[in-house]
Design a protein around this motif. Sequence first.
Motif: not given
Length: 125
Positions: A94-122
């Motif tokens: 559970a502890e390891w999976l919680g950290k993995l899930y947290g990292g996954f959510l951070v990655l989703i947020a970063l990809f979403g942010l990067a996609g928005g920045v790219v779309r905005g620049a275009r």
Amino acid sequence: MKLLLYALAGVCGGVLAGMGMGGGTLTIPILVLLLSVDQLTAQFVNLIAFLPTGAAALGMHLKNKLVEPAALPYILIPALAATAATSFFAQSAAEWLGKLYGGFLVLIALFGLAGGVVRGARGEG
């Protein structure tokens, strides 16, 4: 007041689930981080909430002929077996999976942010 916050977390998860996204992606962090619910309880709540939303989604997909009923047993039986087997693993990690899930959510947020920045620049959005 706390019950209102729980209801609000449920509404947020329900809206996401209704749009076809994983409602637990938002519901679990809200319950754990903002409402101080322990992680296993938050995961349990998410799984219980998934039953009616999953059944409703399956019903709509069957109605709209987006599912091949003959293929369902070949998908559902292995999925249920894998779910049961991995639930035992999840308890011990559970502890390891919680950290993995947290990292996954951070990655989703970063990809979403990067996609928005790219779309905005275009100038797309």
